[in-house]
Scaffold this active site. Structure first.
Site, PDB file in Angstrom:
ATOM      1  CE  LYS A  29     -22.343 -15.358 -48.595  1.00  0.00           C
ATOM      2  NZ  LYS A  29     -22.049 -16.794 -48.517  1.00  0.00           N
ATOM      3  CD  GLN A  87     -21.508 -19.480 -50.999  1.00  0.00           C
ATOM      4  OE1 GLN A  87     -21.089 -18.438 -50.513  1.00  0.00           O
ATOM      5  NE2 GLN A  87     -22.666 -20.008 -50.640  1.00  0.00           N
ATOM      6  CG  ASP A 131     -18.134 -18.850 -43.596  1.00  0.00           C
ATOM      7  OD1 ASP A 131     -19.115 -18.094 -43.455  1.00  0.00           O
ATOM      8  OD2 ASP A 131     -17.866 -19.442 -44.661  1.00  0.00           O
TER       9      ASP A 131
END
Ligand code: NDP
Length: 313
Positions: free
Chosen positions: A57, A101, A124
């Protein structure tokens, strides 16, 4: 549905590359206006599997021309300390997207952290405000994996309206938002889960079958309607020779990988089911690459939204 055609692979890498090219062009446009979009990833502690995802990422966002930052608090960090860290990121003008994460250590309260991220930086799409906006049909920032799947179907020209979509899995990350997005695309949607009676019966009626379960090969050929579109979200590592032989006997390429690494990655579908599909996503190389591409797209979208600049629908 046509049951006589050869199954087509939905190539996640190719579609992700297309999306990333578009995102990079948008980053350039913003840059020309003096705006440099930025993504900050928070990874708590050392988790081998997460590290690979996180580095990917961070690397991808840097390659596309964003400010890219990785923050790595130790595994002993408290929820309160993480909330304070997120609050600092929330007010930084050079940070457009914040991603925490998972998995997180068991003592950390993920729900509180999801709520701590400013909704306009929530790339997200997990903040209750963004969940509510999706639910009410006015989405702003969508969870990356289901958004990527819709993008894949759209770009491939697979129609959704009027189809029966069955989503197996009801997590907040994949299953629920996936079902909601399919509903907004006018599919008739059924959600199945571990307590569903007659899972096979539901799956067999699906025109579009999405498996987001996390159990290797659990969706068997008998559960698939010939001609269905099969979307495999699951990412499972199999290590036993018995499983390997059951799913991949005769697959020379995978056999070499299995011998070398002692494991191979596979999805929730028994790969024999793919022979029945009209279209299917392979694992790896299907849904996974799209998740990262949509994270990039979300970060630029967040950069635009925060500044009142136009965004696509
Ligand atoms: P969760 O564990 O949060 O959810 C799994 C869901 O599957 C639950 O709703 C559960 O039901 C359901 N389930 C479990 N067993 C069965 C069963 N036997 N029959 C029917 N339903 C069942 O997982 P996630 O949604 O986070 O992830 C699912 C998979 O997708 C994982 O393999 C994960 O690694 C992968 N993933 C891949 C991504 C990608 O980019 N490719 C991104 C995100 C996830 P219940 O609610 O009743 O417990």
């Amino acid at each position: 549905m046509d049951t006589t055609t050869v199954p087509q692979i939905l190539d996640g890498n190719a579609i992700a590359a297309e999306i990333k090219t578009e995102v990079a062009a948008d980053i350039e446009r913003l840059h020309a206006q003096g705006i440099r979009s930025g993504l900050t990833v928070v990874m708590v502690g050392n988790h081998a599997a997460s590290e690979i995802y996180v580095r990917n990422k961070v690397k991808t966002s840097a390659e596309l021309g964003m400010n890219s930052e990785l923050v790595t608090p130790p595994a002993t960090v408290t929820t309160g300390e993480l909330q304070a860290l997120v609050s600092r990121l929330n007010v930084r003008d050079d940070v457009d997207g914040i991603l925490i994460q998972t998995p997180l250590p068991a003592h950390v309260d993920k729900k509180l952290l999801d709520q701590a991220v400013a909704p306009e930086k929530d790339v997200d799409g997990f903040h209750p405000i963004n969940v509510g906006l999706l639910q009410s049909g006015h989405p702003r920032l969508l969870p990356c994996t289901p958004a990527g799947i819709i993008e894949m179907l759209r770009r491939t020209g697979i129609s959704i309206a009027g189809k029966h979509a069955v989503v197996v899995g009801r997590s907040d990350i994949v299953g629920k938002p996936m079902a909601m997005l399919l509903l907004h695309e006018n599919a008739t949607v059924t959600i199945c889960h571990s307590k569903t009676k007659d899972l096979e019966g539901f799956c067999r009626t699906a025109d579009i079958l999405v498996a987001a379960i996390g159990k290797a090969g659990i969706i068997t050929p008998q559960m698939v309607r010939p001609g269905a579109v099969l979307i495999d979200v699951g990412m499972n590592r199999i290590t036993s020779q018995e499983d390997f032989a059951r799913f991949f006997a005769g697959d020379a390429k995978r056999e070499a990988a299995f011998k070398k690494n002692g494991s191979v990655l596979m999805g929730d579908f028994d790969p024999h089911a793919f022979a029945l599909a009209s279209y299917y996503t392979p694992v790896p190389g299907g849904v996974g690459p799209l998740t990262i591409a949509m994270l990039m797209a979300n970060t630029v979208r967040a950069a635009r939204l925060r500044r009142g600049l136009p965004v696509s629908k």
